[in-house]
Scaffold this motif. Sequence first.
Motif, short mmCIF file in Angstrom:
data_model
loop_
_atom_site.label_atom_id
_atom_site.label_comp_id
_atom_site.label_asym_id
_atom_site.label_seq_id
_atom_site.Cartn_x
_atom_site.Cartn_y
_atom_site.Cartn_z
N MET A 110 1.25 -1.40 -0.16
CA MET A 110 -0.11 0.52 0.08
C MET A 110 1.08 0.86 -0.01
O MET A 110 2.10 1.20 0.59
CB MET A 110 -0.62 0.41 0.98
N ILE A 111 0.46 2.74 -0.55
CA ILE A 111 1.02 3.83 -0.76
C ILE A 111 1.39 4.12 0.82
O ILE A 111 0.51 4.58 1.60
CB ILE A 111 0.34 4.80 -1.68
N ASP A 112 2.49 4.30 1.18
CA ASP A 112 2.46 4.88 2.93
C ASP A 112 2.23 6.71 2.74
O ASP A 112 2.94 7.55 1.80
CB ASP A 112 3.79 5.01 3.50
N THR A 148 14.13 2.69 -3.21
CA THR A 148 12.61 2.81 -2.55
C THR A 148 11.69 3.45 -4.95
O THR A 148 11.87 3.82 -4.36
CB THR A 148 12.29 3.96 -1.69
N ILE A 149 10.65 1.70 -4.09
CA ILE A 149 10.25 2.62 -4.70
C ILE A 149 9.12 3.55 -4.87
O ILE A 149 8.19 3.31 -3.72
CB ILE A 149 9.18 1.16 -5.48
N ASN A 150 9.17 4.24 -5.04
CA ASN A 150 8.55 5.66 -4.47
C ASN A 150 7.18 6.04 -5.27
O ASN A 150 7.43 7.31 -6.37
CB ASN A 150 9.35 6.91 -3.95
N ILE A 151 5.75 6.25 -5.26
CA ILE A 151 4.59 7.17 -5.83
C ILE A 151 5.22 9.01 -5.59
O ILE A 151 5.04 9.01 -6.51
CB ILE A 151 3.75 6.62 -5.03
N LYS A 152 5.61 9.43 -4.76
CA LYS A 152 5.75 11.00 -4.30
C LYS A 152 6.87 11.18 -5.52
O LYS A 152 6.44 12.20 -6.18
CB LYS A 152 5.81 11.55 -2.98
N ARG A 153 7.64 10.80 -5.76
CA ARG A 153 8.67 10.94 -6.96
C ARG A 153 8.44 11.10 -8.46
O ARG A 153 8.90 11.48 -8.95
CB ARG A 153 10.01 10.03 -6.95
N MET A 154 7.34 10.47 -8.67
CA MET A 154 5.86 10.09 -9.30
C MET A 154 5.88 12.55 -10.28
O MET A 154 5.84 12.31 -10.70
CB MET A 154 5.48 9.50 -9.84
N GLY A 155 5.23 12.93 -9.32
CA GLY A 155 5.18 14.39 -9.10
C GLY A 155 3.90 14.07 -10.40
O GLY A 155 3.69 13.06 -11.03
N GLN A 156 3.85 14.96 -10.53
CA GLN A 156 3.07 15.76 -12.05
C GLN A 156 4.17 15.72 -12.81
O GLN A 156 5.62 15.96 -12.35
CB GLN A 156 2.30 17.81 -11.11
N GLU A 157 3.40 15.46 -14.23
CA GLU A 157 4.61 16.17 -14.98
C GLU A 157 4.41 16.41 -16.13
O GLU A 157 2.88 16.49 -17.10
CB GLU A 157 5.15 14.42 -15.57
N ALA A 158 4.97 17.14 -16.77
CA ALA A 158 4.98 17.59 -18.52
C ALA A 158 5.13 17.21 -19.47
O ALA A 158 6.40 16.18 -19.12
CB ALA A 158 5.37 19.29 -18.34
N GLN A 159 4.01 16.54 -20.26
CA GLN A 159 4.84 15.88 -21.28
C GLN A 159 5.02 16.92 -23.01
O GLN A 159 4.01 17.38 -23.32
CB GLN A 159 3.16 15.41 -22.03
N PRO A 160 6.31 17.45 -22.66
CA PRO A 160 6.04 18.11 -24.10
C PRO A 160 5.94 17.37 -25.92
O PRO A 160 5.85 16.44 -25.55
CB PRO A 160 7.71 18.07 -23.78
#
Length: 407
Positions: A110-112, A148-160
């Motif tokens: 689960m996501i902590d 560590t597999i971290n969901i927060k690091r995925m964050g927002q992302e811009a796609q050029p």
Amino acid sequence: MSLNGVLRTSVSGMNAQSNRIATVAENIQNASTTGYKRTSTEFSSLLLESADRGAYNSGAVETTIRRSISENGAHAGTSSDSDLAITGNGFFVVRDQGGLPYLTRAGSFMIDGPTGNLVNKGGFTLMGYSLADGEPAPMLNGITDLQTINIKRMGQEAQPSSAGSVSGNLSDETPVAASAPPAVATYSKKSSLKVYDNVGQAKVLDVVMTKTGTKEWSVSFYDQANPATYPATPLTTTTVKFDSMGQTLGTPIATVTVPNGQAMKIDLSGITQLSGDFNLSGTANGSSPISVTGTTFGSDGTVYALYSNNTKKAVFKVPLADVASPDNLSPRAGNVFTTSVDSGEIQVGFAGQSGRGTIKSRALEQSNVDVGAELTSMIESQTVYTANSKVFMTGNEMIETLVNLKR
């Protein structure tokens, strides 16, 4: 055979059955524990040599604890994308709060909230490889390079924007321009295309189309935010030619570098030159900054970030670890294992490779305990324990009788 030997043998038998009952109790109480591996007690006899051929020295019973770690449990479906089960060989690599690595089959991740890590019910964090720099090259016999597999690091992302197209009809009835740009500011048709730069900011490209021959058009792209460049300095200009049926010759492609963005290829092969009105449309990929709404997992361990615009991106990859003799791994609290001298060292690879299993999302591996078989073992142990106790009592009574004879 001495009466004292009888007592020792009976006590040994009761101790052996006590060990068996202990493993049965542990198995039954963990029958519903995700990824738990059944423990069993195996018996072997210990014989004592006798100097007197007419006498018999009873031996004892030795017990050895065996763990069925390599035996897979059944899978149960769940509704969570981060619940993972392994079909076949292999273990997830996890770490505790102190950073120590372990192996486990318990994939109830689960996501902590505070950290954004994927943590299972035992409090262990899932480890993997980042795909930020492309396909990883894992250390085959070690796990020090895992992250560590971290969901927060995925964050927002811009796609050029990197690709687009312009299609539709350029009217065949349009007269040929007196001269093509950028010599003079004359054109046959002007439109625009919205694209995105590296930070997700929308940019508008003006698309200027000029008929330069009976079956030939010049297509130029300009940065609308910089009007001073028109008409002398387009971002790019491409010639589109048509056959007698009004279809493009070849595959005309315009390569445009978006201001503060990427080089994008714009396909112009969908344009026609037919009689009638102008009817143009355009497309471009890319987007403004988008947020992560969840994750999903591939059977090869790839972790995909799901974005609010219904796109996904591969961001991590979960490896599977294995050892030469899984049944000799050492169990630890939290349904995890460490290597031992007999288990062999950890070897790391990806799902589906070198005999490793595959990873299934929305599923959990159940305990491999058969409660019916455990209850049968319990009854057998109880019966043998009771019989041994009666032997002990009988031997003790015989000793008392012998002592009374001496009196």
